[in-house]
Design a protein around this motif. Structure first.
Motif, PDB file in Angstrom:
ATOM      1  N   ALA A   1       0.694  -1.192  -0.018  1.00 26.23           N
ATOM      2  CA  ALA A   1      -0.007  -0.036   0.176  1.00 26.23           C
ATOM      3  C   ALA A   1       0.727   1.177   0.117  1.00 26.23           C
ATOM      4  CB  ALA A   1      -0.865  -0.083   1.221  1.00 26.23           C
ATOM      5  N   THR A   2       2.005   1.235   0.694  1.00 26.86           N
ATOM      6  CA  THR A   2       2.990   2.244   0.797  1.00 26.86           C
ATOM      7  C   THR A   2       3.568   2.549  -0.643  1.00 26.86           C
ATOM      8  OG1 THR A   2       3.393   1.921   2.942  1.00 26.86           O
ATOM      9  CG2 THR A   2       4.954   3.126   1.894  1.00 26.86           C
ATOM     10  N   GLY A   3       3.842   1.585  -1.216  1.00 31.82           N
ATOM     11  CA  GLY A   3       4.326   1.625  -2.696  1.00 31.82           C
ATOM     12  C   GLY A   3       3.442   2.198  -3.689  1.00 31.82           C
ATOM     13  N   GLU A   4       2.103   1.848  -3.410  1.00 33.65           N
ATOM     14  CA  GLU A   4       1.104   2.292  -4.158  1.00 33.65           C
ATOM     15  C   GLU A   4       1.056   3.843  -3.978  1.00 33.65           C
ATOM     16  OE1 GLU A   4      -3.862   1.495  -5.268  1.00 33.65           O
ATOM     17  OE2 GLU A   4      -2.626  -0.018  -4.295  1.00 33.65           O
ATOM     18  N   ILE A   5       0.802   4.396  -2.806  1.00 33.63           N
ATOM     19  CA  ILE A   5       0.787   5.616  -2.403  1.00 33.63           C
ATOM     20  C   ILE A   5       2.055   6.361  -3.091  1.00 33.63           C
ATOM     21  CG2 ILE A   5       0.824   7.115  -0.471  1.00 33.63           C
ATOM     22  CD1 ILE A   5      -0.454   5.207   1.214  1.00 33.63           C
ATOM     23  N   ASN A   6       3.278   5.917  -2.692  1.00 37.31           N
ATOM     24  CA  ASN A   6       4.499   6.446  -3.327  1.00 37.31           C
ATOM     25  C   ASN A   6       4.415   6.694  -5.019  1.00 37.31           C
ATOM     26  OD1 ASN A   6       5.509   6.785  -0.931  1.00 37.31           O
ATOM     27  ND2 ASN A   6       6.853   4.975  -0.984  1.00 37.31           N
ATOM     28  N   SER A   7       3.968   5.863  -5.544  1.00 37.08           N
ATOM     29  CA  SER A   7       3.452   5.937  -7.066  1.00 37.08           C
ATOM     30  C   SER A   7       2.712   7.280  -7.512  1.00 37.08           C
ATOM     31  CB  SER A   7       2.986   4.664  -7.803  1.00 37.08           C
ATOM     32  OG  SER A   7       1.684   4.741  -7.503  1.00 37.08           O
TER      33      SER A   7
ATOM     34  N   ASP B   1      -8.618   8.367  -5.316  1.00 37.52           N
ATOM     35  CA  ASP B   1      -9.129   9.325  -6.021  1.00 37.52           C
ATOM     36  C   ASP B   1      -8.281  10.729  -5.511  1.00 37.52           C
ATOM     37  OD1 ASP B   1     -10.833   8.106  -7.544  1.00 37.52           O
ATOM     38  OD2 ASP B   1     -12.740   8.463  -6.326  1.00 37.52           O
ATOM     39  N   HIS B   2      -8.194  10.767  -3.987  1.00 36.15           N
ATOM     40  CA  HIS B   2      -7.453  11.813  -3.289  1.00 36.15           C
ATOM     41  C   HIS B   2      -6.130  11.835  -3.677  1.00 36.15           C
ATOM     42  CE1 HIS B   2      -7.602  14.980  -0.379  1.00 36.15           C
ATOM     43  NE2 HIS B   2      -6.340  14.548  -0.227  1.00 36.15           N
ATOM     44  N   LEU B   3      -5.381  10.643  -3.896  1.00 38.40           N
ATOM     45  CA  LEU B   3      -4.245  10.597  -4.299  1.00 38.40           C
ATOM     46  C   LEU B   3      -3.775  11.090  -5.399  1.00 38.40           C
ATOM     47  CD1 LEU B   3      -3.085   7.407  -2.641  1.00 38.40           C
ATOM     48  CD2 LEU B   3      -2.086   9.250  -2.031  1.00 38.40           C
ATOM     49  N   LYS B   4      -4.712  10.850  -6.445  1.00 38.91           N
ATOM     50  CA  LYS B   4      -4.756  11.405  -7.951  1.00 38.91           C
ATOM     51  C   LYS B   4      -4.693  12.870  -7.916  1.00 38.91           C
ATOM     52  CE  LYS B   4      -6.754   7.580 -10.420  1.00 38.91           C
ATOM     53  NZ  LYS B   4      -7.886   7.197 -11.139  1.00 38.91           N
ATOM     54  N   LEU B   5      -5.619  13.318  -6.935  1.00 39.19           N
ATOM     55  CA  LEU B   5      -5.620  15.087  -6.549  1.00 39.19           C
ATOM     56  C   LEU B   5      -4.195  15.647  -6.268  1.00 39.19           C
ATOM     57  CD1 LEU B   5      -9.192  15.317  -5.253  1.00 39.19           C
ATOM     58  CD2 LEU B   5      -8.328  15.704  -7.488  1.00 39.19           C
ATOM     59  N   ILE B   6      -3.526  14.728  -5.443  1.00 34.13           N
ATOM     60  CA  ILE B   6      -2.288  15.172  -4.810  1.00 34.13           C
ATOM     61  C   ILE B   6      -1.195  15.084  -5.892  1.00 34.13           C
ATOM     62  CG2 ILE B   6      -0.319  14.496  -3.418  1.00 34.13           C
ATOM     63  CD1 ILE B   6      -2.606  13.587  -1.285  1.00 34.13           C
ATOM     64  N   SER B   7      -1.434  14.118  -6.857  1.00 34.52           N
ATOM     65  CA  SER B   7      -0.385  14.154  -7.768  1.00 34.52           C
ATOM     66  C   SER B   7      -0.553  15.070  -8.873  1.00 34.52           C
ATOM     67  CB  SER B   7      -0.474  12.708  -8.503  1.00 34.52           C
ATOM     68  OG  SER B   7      -1.531  12.377  -9.291  1.00 34.52           O
ATOM     69  N   LYS B   8      -1.563  15.581  -9.148  1.00 34.10           N
ATOM     70  CA  LYS B   8      -2.090  16.533 -10.019  1.00 34.10           C
ATOM     71  C   LYS B   8      -1.928  18.082  -9.295  1.00 34.10           C
ATOM     72  CE  LYS B   8      -5.527  13.903 -12.539  1.00 34.10           C
ATOM     73  NZ  LYS B   8      -6.932  14.147 -13.020  1.00 34.10           N
ATOM     74  N   GLY B   9      -1.563  18.126  -8.091  1.00 32.12           N
ATOM     75  CA  GLY B   9      -1.291  19.291  -7.750  1.00 32.12           C
ATOM     76  C   GLY B   9      -2.488  20.264  -6.865  1.00 32.12           C
ATOM     77  N   VAL B  10      -3.572  19.483  -7.133  1.00 31.26           N
ATOM     78  CA  VAL B  10      -5.060  20.156  -6.780  1.00 31.26           C
ATOM     79  C   VAL B  10      -5.089  19.894  -4.966  1.00 31.26           C
ATOM     80  CG1 VAL B  10      -7.468  20.077  -6.915  1.00 31.26           C
ATOM     81  CG2 VAL B  10      -5.935  19.560  -8.913  1.00 31.26           C
ATOM     82  N   ALA B  11      -4.597  18.908  -4.741  1.00 27.69           N
ATOM     83  CA  ALA B  11      -4.495  18.759  -3.189  1.00 27.69           C
ATOM     84  C   ALA B  11      -3.184  18.583  -2.641  1.00 27.69           C
ATOM     85  CB  ALA B  11      -5.402  17.516  -2.688  1.00 27.69           C
ATOM     86  N   ALA B  12      -2.859  18.923  -1.494  1.00 32.16           N
ATOM     87  CA  ALA B  12      -1.581  18.666  -0.864  1.00 32.16           C
ATOM     88  C   ALA B  12      -1.388  17.876   0.493  1.00 32.16           C
ATOM     89  CB  ALA B  12      -0.858  20.422  -0.899  1.00 32.16           C
TER      90      ALA B  12
END
Length: 148
Positions: free
Chosen positions: A41-47, A96-107
């Motif tokens: 799960a940590t690896g998935e988050i890091n991706s 979905d939230h991790l996708k927002l973080i990766s796009k810079g919409v969330a931090a």
């Protein structure tokens, strides 16, 4: 190092949530399976977050701890054919939230990095910075194209 531990799962959802980690149906939680699921799960988050943040992170935000637990429980439940709609919803919400973080919409709520200034004093830098790239001078500018 995983963003969460088995103790975090128990703290968030109680011991009952770990029924998905009882591999041989003897009522005993397979701690190795839980640790492996948390690592994956940590690896998935890091991706996702590796696009915006330098890894490893200086500290683990509570949000990532929650996401790590939710993703790990989803993975454990799917291997035991105990997947519920709640597992699926928590997993998709985390993704979905991790996708927002990766796009810079969330931090992520991380402490600002500290750098030393010209005079040797510590200067606090702001959070994630945009990528800036340079290049050669522009060939076609308004001034050069005027009159054509």
């Amino acid at each position: 190092m995983a963003y969460a531990t088995q103790a975090d799962i128990v703290e968030l959802y109680s011991e009952d949530a770990l029924v998905v980690a009882d591999r041989n149906h003897d009522g005993v939680i397979d701690s190795d399976a839980v640790a492996k699921a948390l690592t994956l799960a940590t690896g998935e988050i890091n991706s996702f977050i590796g696009v915006r943040y330098t890894l490893p992170l200086p500290s683990t935000p509570d949000l990532l701890l929650q996401f790590c637990v939710d993703i790990a429980l989803y993975r454990l439940a799917s291997t035991r054919d105990m997947l519920s709609e709640e597992h699926r919803t928590r997993y998709t919400d985390a993704k979905d939230h991790l996708k927002l973080i990766s796009k810079g919409v969330a931090a992520l709520d991380l402490p600002a990095p500290v750098s030393s200034g010209d005079d040797g004093d510590a200067v606090e830098l702001e959070g994630p910075r945009p990528i800036v790239s340079g290049g050669p001078e522009r060939e076609f500018t308004r001034a050069k194209m005027r009159g054509l």
